[in-house]
Design a protein around this motif. Structure first.
Motif, mmCIF file in Angstrom:
data_model
loop_
_atom_site.group_PDB
_atom_site.id
_atom_site.type_symbol
_atom_site.label_atom_id
_atom_site.label_comp_id
_atom_site.label_asym_id
_atom_site.label_seq_id
_atom_site.Cartn_x
_atom_site.Cartn_y
_atom_site.Cartn_z
ATOM 1 N N SER A 1 0.779 -1.247 0.000
ATOM 2 C CA SER A 1 0.000 0.000 0.000
ATOM 3 C C SER A 1 0.809 1.293 0.000
ATOM 4 N N SER A 2 2.113 1.239 0.311
ATOM 5 C CA SER A 2 2.833 2.515 0.489
ATOM 6 C C SER A 2 2.827 3.357 -0.792
ATOM 7 N N ASN B 1 2.137 7.494 -0.904
ATOM 8 C CA ASN B 1 3.239 8.473 -0.927
ATOM 9 C C ASN B 1 3.328 9.272 -2.224
ATOM 10 N N ASN C 1 11.355 -8.385 1.754
ATOM 11 C CA ASN C 1 12.241 -9.521 1.472
ATOM 12 C C ASN C 1 11.534 -10.517 0.539
ATOM 13 N N GLY D 1 10.282 0.344 -1.912
ATOM 14 C CA GLY D 1 11.571 0.129 -1.293
ATOM 15 C C GLY D 1 12.335 -0.923 -2.094
ATOM 16 N N GLY D 2 13.433 -1.390 -1.511
ATOM 17 C CA GLY D 2 14.254 -2.385 -2.189
ATOM 18 C C GLY D 2 13.483 -3.647 -2.544
ATOM 19 N N SER D 3 12.457 -3.962 -1.740
ATOM 20 C CA SER D 3 11.740 -5.221 -1.993
ATOM 21 C C SER D 3 11.015 -5.208 -3.345
ATOM 22 N N ASP E 1 13.718 -5.017 -6.198
ATOM 23 C CA ASP E 1 14.386 -6.307 -6.441
ATOM 24 C C ASP E 1 13.433 -7.313 -7.081
ATOM 25 N N THR F 1 11.271 4.439 -3.173
ATOM 26 C CA THR F 1 10.521 5.237 -2.197
ATOM 27 C C THR F 1 11.109 5.096 -0.794
ATOM 28 N N THR F 2 12.233 4.388 -0.677
ATOM 29 C CA THR F 2 13.028 4.419 0.555
ATOM 30 C C THR F 2 14.423 4.917 0.170
ATOM 31 N N THR G 1 21.721 -0.778 -8.986
ATOM 32 C CA THR G 1 22.554 -1.978 -8.838
ATOM 33 C C THR G 1 22.084 -3.108 -9.770
ATOM 34 N N TYR H 1 21.644 -6.139 -8.855
ATOM 35 C CA TYR H 1 21.322 -7.227 -7.918
ATOM 36 C C TYR H 1 19.834 -7.297 -7.619
ATOM 37 N N LYS I 1 18.404 -15.768 2.400
ATOM 38 C CA LYS I 1 18.219 -14.894 1.254
ATOM 39 C C LYS I 1 19.360 -15.146 0.271
ATOM 40 N N PHE J 1 8.608 11.242 -2.357
ATOM 41 C CA PHE J 1 7.986 9.932 -2.088
ATOM 42 C C PHE J 1 8.446 9.333 -0.763
ATOM 43 N N THR K 1 6.661 10.037 3.568
ATOM 44 C CA THR K 1 5.712 9.279 4.398
ATOM 45 C C THR K 1 6.395 8.162 5.199
ATOM 46 N N HIS L 1 26.346 -0.202 2.780
ATOM 47 C CA HIS L 1 26.793 -0.395 1.390
ATOM 48 C C HIS L 1 28.098 0.348 1.119
HETATM 49 P P1 NAP Z 1 11.102 -2.685 1.795
HETATM 50 O O1 NAP Z 1 11.098 -4.102 2.262
HETATM 51 O O2 NAP Z 1 11.049 -2.422 0.352
HETATM 52 O O3 NAP Z 1 9.897 -1.899 2.487
HETATM 53 C C1 NAP Z 1 9.743 -1.942 3.892
HETATM 54 C C2 NAP Z 1 8.433 -1.313 4.310
HETATM 55 O O4 NAP Z 1 8.441 0.066 4.027
HETATM 56 C C3 NAP Z 1 7.224 -1.912 3.614
HETATM 57 O O5 NAP Z 1 6.240 -2.122 4.603
HETATM 58 C C4 NAP Z 1 6.771 -0.809 2.657
HETATM 59 O O6 NAP Z 1 5.356 -0.811 2.473
HETATM 60 C C5 NAP Z 1 7.219 0.431 3.398
HETATM 61 N N1 NAP Z 1 7.492 1.608 2.543
HETATM 62 C C6 NAP Z 1 8.232 1.677 1.416
HETATM 63 N N2 NAP Z 1 8.285 2.955 0.977
HETATM 64 C C7 NAP Z 1 7.553 3.690 1.831
HETATM 65 C C8 NAP Z 1 7.220 5.081 1.920
HETATM 66 N N3 NAP Z 1 7.698 5.954 1.035
HETATM 67 N N4 NAP Z 1 6.428 5.494 2.948
HETATM 68 C C9 NAP Z 1 5.960 4.609 3.875
HETATM 69 N N5 NAP Z 1 6.249 3.298 3.855
HETATM 70 C C10 NAP Z 1 7.041 2.841 2.843
HETATM 71 O O7 NAP Z 1 12.356 -1.963 2.484
HETATM 72 P P2 NAP Z 1 13.835 -1.608 1.977
HETATM 73 O O8 NAP Z 1 14.655 -1.562 3.181
HETATM 74 O O9 NAP Z 1 13.821 -0.452 1.060
HETATM 75 O O10 NAP Z 1 14.266 -2.869 1.104
HETATM 76 C C11 NAP Z 1 14.797 -4.029 1.690
HETATM 77 C C12 NAP Z 1 15.052 -5.067 0.629
HETATM 78 O O11 NAP Z 1 16.008 -4.564 -0.318
HETATM 79 C C13 NAP Z 1 15.640 -6.336 1.201
HETATM 80 O O12 NAP Z 1 15.051 -7.473 0.604
HETATM 81 C C14 NAP Z 1 17.104 -6.223 0.853
HETATM 82 O O13 NAP Z 1 17.744 -7.486 0.769
HETATM 83 C C15 NAP Z 1 17.044 -5.519 -0.468
HETATM 84 N N6 NAP Z 1 18.282 -4.849 -0.875
HETATM 85 C C16 NAP Z 1 18.632 -4.856 -2.185
HETATM 86 C C17 NAP Z 1 19.793 -4.266 -2.627
HETATM 87 C C18 NAP Z 1 20.159 -4.319 -4.075
HETATM 88 O O14 NAP Z 1 21.233 -3.877 -4.466
HETATM 89 N N7 NAP Z 1 19.310 -4.825 -4.925
HETATM 90 C C19 NAP Z 1 20.653 -3.633 -1.714
HETATM 91 C C20 NAP Z 1 20.274 -3.628 -0.363
HETATM 92 C C21 NAP Z 1 19.095 -4.218 0.040
HETATM 93 P P3 NAP Z 1 4.621 -1.506 1.211
HETATM 94 O O15 NAP Z 1 4.878 -2.965 1.313
HETATM 95 O O16 NAP Z 1 3.180 -1.148 1.392
HETATM 96 O O17 NAP Z 1 5.210 -0.917 -0.043
#
Ligand code: NAP
Ligand code: FE
Length: 367
Positions: free
Chosen positions: A39-40, A44, A70, A96-98, A101, A136-137, A145, A147, A158, A177, A180, A196
């Motif tokens: 829902s985010s 946002n 994740n 976010g990253g989830s 990815d 949005t994070t 990246t 990855y 993972k 974005f 929120t 990182h």
């Molecule tokens: P996330 O798992 O993407 O999001 C975490 C929470 O934040 C979710 O509940 C999401 O809600 C909420 N959210 C996201 N944006 C928001 C906003 N603008 N306002 C309010 N809530 C928001 O968190 P993340 O830390 O960004 O991503 C973590 C993932 O990224 C992990 O799986 C990690 O392994 C991976 N990662 C990847 C790389 C790469 O290079 N590819 C590097 C580091 C980490 P909703 O579910 O409703 O959206």
């Protein structure tokens, strides 16, 4: 001196950047699958901006909104089936990253029939669908990246896909974005960005060309994290600095990969559901203490962040993360075994052996 440097993602940064550059999205295709979390993106402003731009450019779209934190292999397979069913010719990841990815893995699977080994191989017969990323994070840096990190139940951990073919074609970075974000997620994701740039700099694959990017991202994150330690919401310009710094940190790991901290953080997330950034943060002090005697570069990390020594670094992280989770000795053995199976351990300079990894866990959890 010897290095290679490539950053194939077209980055558009600034308030309103999606609307201002909607023609970039038009170049990607005619039918989009938008990939988000629950829902985010609805709250946002990011989804509205993206769909507005798509409508303006006469691009039709469908949305998959079931990406969990994740993301799992199962989820990306389900979404890839949807991409095929709706005949999407490109993917837009928002979140976010989830979701970012997940979008990368969906782009691979929409274009290729693959079993799990094939998915994680990083080599694909057909080019993955083009991908647009809207973070949005601030953050994972996933927008720049190659990855995609997925929860892989078969190995109870993972696991990363690494392939130059999953660099997004374009990324739109609008700090509005991120306004929120709850303070806790703001902190955890900023700590991920810090891990990182620190891990990239201290990795076995670090090169001269990333040093200026490292130093600038550490400087900015040092300022932001000190401010965040009073737990008040950042201003818009501070949010822009965080988004910018996390993108720079993403550019660093795009070249170096991550190291022991990420390898050790994954089991904390898998087994104890600790947020990715927090998991890394819990381990960073122990990791720096382990590297300090043999790496001159630890001192540079500390001074780039505007800190006195590793102890002051530890105190800053302690203030940001608050009370640590309790873990048992049995859990530490399990986390250690799991971390030792990750390739990132060998990318640490010097690479810790099993005993040393266990010691970092023990120091991190007061055991
Ligand atoms: P996330 O798992 O993407 O999001 C975490 C929470 O934040 C979710 O509940 C999401 O809600 C909420 N959210 C996201 N944006 C928001 C906003 N603008 N306002 C309010 N809530 C928001 O968190 P993340 O830390 O960004 O991503 C973590 C993932 O990224 C992990 O799986 C990690 O392994 C991976 N990662 C990847 C790389 C790469 O290079 N590819 C590097 C580091 C980490 P909703 O579910 O409703 O959206
Ligand atoms: Fe990370």
């Amino acid at each position: 001196m010897e290095f290679t440097f490539s950053m194939p993602v077209k980055v558009y940064f600034g308030k309103g950047c999606i609307d201002k550059n909607s023609s970039v999205i038009a170049a990607a295709g005619k039918k989009a699958l938008i990939v988000t979390g629950k829902s985010s993106a609805d709250k946002n402003g990011s989804l509205k901006q993206v769909t507005g731009a798509l409508t303006k450019e006469n691009i039709s779209y469908e949305r998959f909104n079931r990406v969990e934190a994740n993301p799992s292999v199962e989820t990306v397979r389900e979404a890839a089936q949807m991409a095929r069913d709706v005949k999407a010719d490109f993917i837009i990841g928002i979140g976010g990253g989830s979701p970012l990815d997940a979008a990368k893995a969906i782009a691979i699977l929409a274009a290729n029939d693959l079993d799990d080994d094939g998915l994680f191989s990083g080599v694909y017969k057909n080019r993955p669908l083009p991908l647009i990323a809207v973070p949005t994070t601030a953050g994972t840096g996933s927008e720049v990246t190659p990855y995609s990190i997925l929860t892989f139940r078969k190995i109870s951990n993972k696991k990363s896909i690494a392939s130059p073919e999953i660099f997004p074609a374009a990324a739109f970075l609008d700090a509005a974005f991120t306004e929120t974000l709850p303070i806790e997620t703001t902190i955890n994701t900023a700590v991920d960005a810090l891990s990182h740039t620190v891990e990239g700099y201290l990795s076995a694959r670090a090169t001269e060309v990333i040093a200026p990017i490292v130093i600038e991202s550490m400087r900015l994150l040092g300022i932001s994290l000190k401010k965040l330690s009073d737990k008040t919401a950042p201003s818009f310009s501070e949010r822009e600095n965080l988004l910018y710094a996390s993108m720079l940190a993403g550019m660093v790991i795009a070249h170096t990969g991550t190291t022991a901290v990420h390898a050790m953080g994954y089991p904390l997330t898998y087994h104890r559901d600790i947020d990715h950034g927090r998991a890394n943060g819990l381990l960073m002090y122990g990791y720096l203490r382990f590297l300090e005697p043999s790496s001159q570069k630890v001192e540079n990390v500390i001074s780039a962040m505007g800190l006195k020594d590793v102890e002051e670094f530890g105190k800053l992280i302690e203030t940001l993360l608050g009370k640590r989770e309790e873990v048992t000795d049995e859990e530490i053995e399990l986390f250690t075994d799991t971390a030792m199976t990750s390739k990132n351990i060998a990318n640490t300079l010097p690479a810790p052996d099993r005993d040393e990894v266990r010691k970092i866990f023990q120091l991190s959890f007061g055991r």
